[in-house]
Design a protein around this motif. Structure first.
Motif, short mmCIF file in Angstrom:
data_model
loop_
_atom_site.label_atom_id
_atom_site.label_comp_id
_atom_site.label_asym_id
_atom_site.label_seq_id
_atom_site.Cartn_x
_atom_site.Cartn_y
_atom_site.Cartn_z
N GLU A 5 0.69 -1.33 0.08
CA GLU A 5 0.13 0.23 0.82
C GLU A 5 0.83 1.41 0.03
O GLU A 5 0.23 2.45 0.02
N LEU A 6 1.82 1.19 -0.45
CA LEU A 6 3.06 2.59 -0.29
C LEU A 6 3.70 2.81 -1.53
O LEU A 6 3.55 1.19 -2.31
N THR A 7 3.80 3.85 -1.79
CA THR A 7 4.18 3.52 -2.89
C THR A 7 5.46 5.43 -3.08
O THR A 7 5.64 5.82 -1.42
N VAL A 8 6.70 5.16 -3.34
CA VAL A 8 7.78 6.35 -3.78
C VAL A 8 6.77 7.79 -4.70
O VAL A 8 6.86 7.27 -5.36
N ASN A 14 3.67 16.85 -5.25
CA ASN A 14 4.26 16.74 -3.58
C ASN A 14 2.35 16.17 -2.90
O ASN A 14 1.76 15.31 -3.07
N PHE A 15 2.35 15.90 -1.20
CA PHE A 15 2.13 15.55 -1.05
C PHE A 15 0.20 16.29 -1.24
O PHE A 15 -0.55 15.18 -1.28
N ILE A 16 0.06 17.13 -1.48
CA ILE A 16 -1.62 17.25 -2.12
C ILE A 16 -1.59 16.60 -2.98
O ILE A 16 -3.34 16.53 -3.26
N GLN A 17 -1.01 16.92 -3.90
CA GLN A 17 -1.50 16.56 -5.35
C GLN A 17 -1.40 14.89 -5.25
O GLN A 17 -2.47 13.64 -5.93
N ALA A 18 -0.79 14.36 -4.59
CA ALA A 18 -0.37 12.41 -4.09
C ALA A 18 -2.23 12.33 -4.07
O ALA A 18 -2.60 10.99 -3.81
N ALA A 19 -2.17 13.24 -2.83
CA ALA A 19 -3.19 12.77 -1.51
C ALA A 19 -5.33 13.19 -2.44
O ALA A 19 -6.25 12.22 -2.69
N ALA A 20 -4.85 13.95 -3.75
CA ALA A 20 -5.96 13.89 -4.79
C ALA A 20 -6.01 12.48 -5.94
O ALA A 20 -7.12 12.76 -6.36
N LEU A 21 -5.32 11.83 -5.72
CA LEU A 21 -4.70 11.38 -7.00
C LEU A 21 -6.02 9.96 -6.53
O LEU A 21 -7.09 9.77 -7.56
#
Length: 77
Positions: A5-8, A14-21
């Motif tokens: 469940e993890l990725t690099v 950034n973290f905000i963009q990654a959270a929106a995916l």
């Protein structure tokens, strides 16, 4: 948390963009399910250059549909 469940994150994300995916992906998936998209259907994705649109194109294609991507300007394609 299981390692699967993890990725690099790439440096460009950034973290905000990654959270929106996941939000965009789930929105596209639920929309296609509600439309009852099936193999052989034709799907037009309005706003195809946006986050939800990009996921919708990929998911509709994987579902075996003929996909038409609609964008506001040629630069959006």
């Amino acid at each position: 948390m299981p390692v699967v469940e993890l990725t690099v994150l790439l440096k460009q994300v950034n973290f905000i963009q990654a959270a929106a995916l996941p939000v965009a992906g789930v929105a596209a998936l639920l929309t296609l399910r509600r439309a009852q998209v099936r193999p052989g259907h034709q799907v037009a994705v309005n706003g195809a250059s946006g986050g939800v649109g990009r996921f919708a194109i990929q998911l509709a294609h994987l579902a075996g549909t003929e996909v038409y991507a609609l964008v506001g300007t040629p630069a959006g394609a």
